[in-house]
Write a protein that holds these residues in place. Structure first.
Motif, mmCIF file in Angstrom:
data_model
loop_
_atom_site.group_PDB
_atom_site.id
_atom_site.type_symbol
_atom_site.label_atom_id
_atom_site.label_comp_id
_atom_site.label_asym_id
_atom_site.label_seq_id
_atom_site.Cartn_x
_atom_site.Cartn_y
_atom_site.Cartn_z
ATOM 1 N N VAL A 1 9.742 16.966 43.001
ATOM 2 C CA VAL A 1 8.937 16.059 43.820
ATOM 3 C C VAL A 1 9.734 15.555 45.021
ATOM 4 O O VAL A 1 9.263 15.530 46.167
ATOM 5 N N LEU A 2 10.979 15.158 44.780
ATOM 6 C CA LEU A 2 11.817 14.653 45.864
ATOM 7 C C LEU A 2 12.083 15.719 46.901
ATOM 8 O O LEU A 2 12.118 15.445 48.120
ATOM 9 N N ALA A 3 12.282 16.921 46.424
ATOM 10 C CA ALA A 3 12.510 18.015 47.382
ATOM 11 C C ALA A 3 11.286 18.207 48.269
ATOM 12 O O ALA A 3 11.396 18.433 49.495
ATOM 13 N N GLY A 4 10.088 18.105 47.693
ATOM 14 C CA GLY A 4 8.868 18.257 48.484
ATOM 15 C C GLY A 4 8.717 17.139 49.509
ATOM 16 O O GLY A 4 8.311 17.374 50.666
ATOM 17 N N ILE A 5 9.032 15.879 49.126
ATOM 18 C CA ILE A 5 8.934 14.737 50.051
ATOM 19 C C ILE A 5 9.892 14.927 51.206
ATOM 20 O O ILE A 5 9.558 14.674 52.375
ATOM 21 N N ARG A 6 11.107 15.363 50.891
ATOM 22 C CA ARG A 6 12.097 15.537 51.951
ATOM 23 C C ARG A 6 11.631 16.566 52.963
ATOM 24 O O ARG A 6 11.769 16.388 54.180
ATOM 25 N N ILE A 7 11.091 17.675 52.461
ATOM 26 C CA ILE A 7 10.606 18.709 53.366
ATOM 27 C C ILE A 7 9.485 18.148 54.253
ATOM 28 O O ILE A 7 9.415 18.391 55.473
ATOM 29 N N TYR A 8 8.614 17.368 53.617
ATOM 30 C CA TYR A 8 7.501 16.777 54.365
ATOM 31 C C TYR A 8 8.006 15.858 55.469
ATOM 32 O O TYR A 8 7.563 15.911 56.617
ATOM 33 N N LEU A 9 8.962 14.972 55.186
ATOM 34 C CA LEU A 9 9.499 14.032 56.157
ATOM 35 C C LEU A 9 10.212 14.735 57.286
ATOM 36 O O LEU A 9 10.146 14.331 58.457
#
Length: 786
Positions: free
Chosen positions: A709-717
């Motif tokens: 989940v954190l990896a996905g948020i980082r990519i999004y940001l």
């Protein structure tokens, strides 16, 4: 075997005298026959013989010679003959008497056999009657009635000539009402060896004295520390008791010039009887106390004294059947047992009798040999094969019986026993007339051997039946006791094997096709050897887990050897029963070490232990290797194999570590192995149900999800920042273009007005706020719509 037409060394003058006397008697034979045979009355018709016709003519009376002493008389002796006459006819015989008839000397060994088979009285062949005062009156002898007779005659009254075997006949002469004239109504023949002076070259005579019995011990032993032996029955005690077969063999053989041939198993069995022993009952668990300790001790003591000064030959332990091994057992690996039996033979005899025996002799059944039997016998260390002349037959025209020893190749010697002498006592010797005739024939044959070639000394071997009865042993002893030493001298079996072979004697061993069919039918079956192989394989596996191996290996090893004993030839049903009982008992012992059955179990964790219990109902500790296997290794992994020692009469649990990777059912099998890696006993299978994964596993899984989940948020940001910078750069370029249009061209910037380089993805210096903007969450100045 070829026999001479007449004896070598017989003088021509003596032969001529005999021919003249015989010729005169034969010439008178037709006349006497015409006188004695009365024609039927005129008008009489032949009647059909009844179903059981009565004896007639010279067979009307059965004459039995029950004793003749001395068996080999000298000139000063008195010959005493006793026996019985029985009227087998229909009519009373009147005025009857018994007398002795002295017949001619025999011209060869075949003549003795022929004379012994004749039943009818023949004028000229049955000699002249010693009449007068040496007759015994019988008087009237009614039909079916017997009378005993005894008469004595000085040997000098027999008018015997030179050395030779004389035919003697005991006849009953009488008459009947229908035939009222004296006639021979019955006759029995025997033989009288006559040797006034010792022969120049006496034959060397070797007589084997067998001490062999059938199997008596079982494979079972008591549970006590002494391993009390268990016998099939207590029959051996009767054989050892006074008057018993084995007791008589020892008592008779003590003072005879014999070579003792002993089965070491018999010694081991009797030695076991000297201590407390048990006898098997009707059921496997039922036993009774044996009662033969006293007779066993006495017998062994007597045997030790009897063999002093004699040669002792030990057969392989339990007397394995060499022919069966050669013809049916080689493919099953049974030869290993023969080698073990040979090694055990010497040790057993030495331990029990304190004498070192010869173990380099092999004795096939009835002395019947072929090339395969010789190969098997020599493979176990025997270099001397006791054969028999009806197996290793003479192929040439040898006119005499050759010396027993023959070189048969490979450094091996065949010691060929004389068939006639070896089979002389195989009949029913309980009847005195049979025993008496057997003794006299034996003595006559031995003398005839010497007379064949008086100037040539030969070595003769006698190998009688393996297990003689009491009466047969007594007849053999009487025959050996009758040898006066005037034409034979004793020799050991070892001396016979070393004798110089006759170059004209056959040395060719028969092929397997020549083996007698009757003996082949008695052999142990191939299936029997396969069962022996199976039992040995079971014992080998069992031995590997034992800590006190001798308590099992010794009794079962001996029992397996006994399964191949020659004594089973006449008892195939007993042989099968013995093999089956040994295998069943051994299998029962192996099953006393087993895995305790487990029910299905449940694991509620990632790591746990599975206990497996080994039960040992033996009386000694066992050591084995326990292996646990999982049928679904990706679901449930189990620990490494473990070596475990379980004390006798105890159970022990072994714990195996496990690792569960997923919920669900997994099949698990437990298997015992010997230390060297052979599977022991059946597998035990059970199921393990993994029903719950622990918090640690859940945390690991949750952590993995959180990282995703954190990896996905980082990519999004990161993507949002990139988009905001692109908008900012576009707005700045628009303002610069407007200013230039209003003010015109600006001057070049000075030192203090140098523009800052803009690095993509990083924040620039602050710029005047030109619109409604706010800082994004990342602080990058990314515009956020509301």
């Amino acid at each position: 075997m070829a026999e001479p037409a007449e004896l070598q060394g017989t003088t021509s003058a003596r032969a001529r005298r005999w021919l003249r006397r015989s010729g005169a008697l034969l010439a008178a034979a037709p006349l006497l026959a015409g006188v004695l045979q009365i024609p039927a009355a005129p008008g009489a018709h032949a009647q059909p013989a009844p179903a059981q016709a009565k004896a007639t003519g010279s067979r009307t009376v059965d004459v039995a010679i029950d004793s003749l002493t001395p068996t080999t008389p000298s000139k000063s002796d008195t010959l005493t003959i006793a026996g019985t006459v029985t009227n087998k006819g229909r009519s009373t015989i009147n005025a009857s008497y018994v007398s002795l008839r002295v017949g001619p000397t025999m011209n060869g060994r075949n003549d003795i056999d022929t004379a012994a088979k004749r039943k009818d009285y023949t004028v000229g062949l049955d000699g002249t009657e010693v009449a007068g005062k040496y007759e015994q009156k019988i008087g009237n002898l009614p039909a079916g009635i017997s009378r005993d007779f005894t008469f004595s005659i000085p040997v000098k009254e027999l008018n015997l000539g030179g050395s030779g075997v004389y035919q003697l006949g005991v006849s009953l002469t009488g008459q009947t009402r229908s035939q009222p004239w004296p006639q021979v109504m019955g006759i029995e023949r025997t033989f009288l060896p006559w040797q006034p002076t010792a022969a120049a070259k006496r034959s060397k005579l070797t007589f084997l004295w067998p001490l062999i019995s059938s199997t008596h011990l079982t494979a079972r032993t008591g549970a006590d520390e002494q391993q009390t032996p268990i016998f099939q029955n207590d029959d051996l005690a009767a054989e050892l008791a006074p008057g018993g077969r084995l007791q008589q063999l020892v008592a008779l053989g003590k003072n005879l010039p014999v070579t003792w041939v002993i089965d070491p198993d018999l010694l081991a069995t009797v030695d076991a009887m000297t201590k407390p022993y048990e006898v098997q009952g009707q059921t496997e668990d039922e036993t009774t106390d044996g009662r033969g300790q006293a007779v066993a001790k006495q017998w062994l003591n007597d045997l030790q004294q009897a063999i002093e000064g004699h040669q002792v030959v030990a057969l392989p332990f339990a007397d394995p059947d060499l022919a069966s091994l050669a013809h049916r057992g080689k493919a099953t690996g049974a030869l290993r047992h023969l080698q073990t039996a040979t090694a055990l033979a010497s040790m057993t005899v030495d331990t029990v009798l304190h004498v070192k025996p010869r173990t380099d002799f092999a004795w096939p059944v009835n002395g019947a040999v072929d090339s395969s039997i010789v190969d098997v016998a020599t493979s176990a260390g025997a270099h001397n094969i006791i054969a028999r002349s009806d197996s290793l037959r003479e192929t040439g025209d040898l006119p005499y019986t050759p010396t027993a020893a023959r070189q048969i190749g490979g450094g091996n010697t065949a010691v060929v026993a004389d068939a006639r002498l070896s089979t002389a006592f195989m009949g029913d010797m309980t009847r005195a007339e049979n025993a008496t005739l057997a003794v006299q024939k034996f003595l006559a044959q031995t003398q005839m051997l010497t007379l064949q070639v008086p100037d040539k000394q030969r070595s003769v071997v006698v190998a009688p039946q393996r297990i003689p009865t009491t009466s047969q042993a007594q007849a053999m002893a009487a025959a050996l006791g009758g040898l006066s030493g005037r034409w034979t001298q004793p020799a050991t079996l070892g001396e016979a094997a070393k004798a110089q072979p006759d170059p004209r004697a056959t040395q060719r061993v028969p092929s397997a096709r020549s083996y007698p069919a009757a003996l082949r039918r008695q052999e142990l079956p191939t299936d029997g050897f396969r069962k022996i192989q199976q039992t040995q394989a079971t014992l080998d596996r069992f031995e590997e887990i034992l800590t006190a191996k001798d308590r099992v290996v010794t009794p079962f090893g001996s029992a397996i050897t006994r399964e191949m004993s020659t004594s089973w030839r006449n008892d195939p049903r007993g042989a099968t029963g013995f093999r089956d009982s040994v295998q069943a008992y051994l299998q029962g012992l192996t099953e006393k070490v087993r895995l305790v059955k487990k029910t299905d179990m449940t694991l509620s964790g990632r790591s746990a232990t599975i206990p497996v219990t080994v039960q040992n109902n033996l009386l000694q500790p066992v050591q084995l290797r326990l292996v646990l296997r999982s049928g679904q290794g990706n679901r449930l992994a189990v620990g490494d194999p473990q070596v475990v020692t379980v004390q006798g009469g105890h159970s022990q649990s072994v714990k195996f570590g496990t690792t569960a990777n997923a919920n669900g059912r997994a099949w698990v099998t437990a298997q015992m192995y010997t230390v060297d890696g052979q599977a022991y006993g059946p597998e035990m299978s059970f199921t393990v149900n993994v029903t719950e994964i622990t918090s640690t596993v859940i945390l690991v899984i949750a952590g993995g999800v959180l990282l995703l989940v954190l990896a996905g948020i980082r990519i999004y940001l990161q993507r949002k920042r990139s988009a905001a910078r692109s908008d900012e750069d576009a707005a700045g370029n628009g303002e610069k273009q407007d200013g230039e249009a209003a003010e015109g061209e600006r001057a070049e910037p000075g030192e203090d007005e140098r523009p800052r380089a803009t690095v993509p993805g990083q924040p620039s210096d602050p710029v005047p706020d030109t619109g409604s903007q706010s800082a994004g969450p990342s602080g990058s100045g990314e515009k956020v719509d509301h």
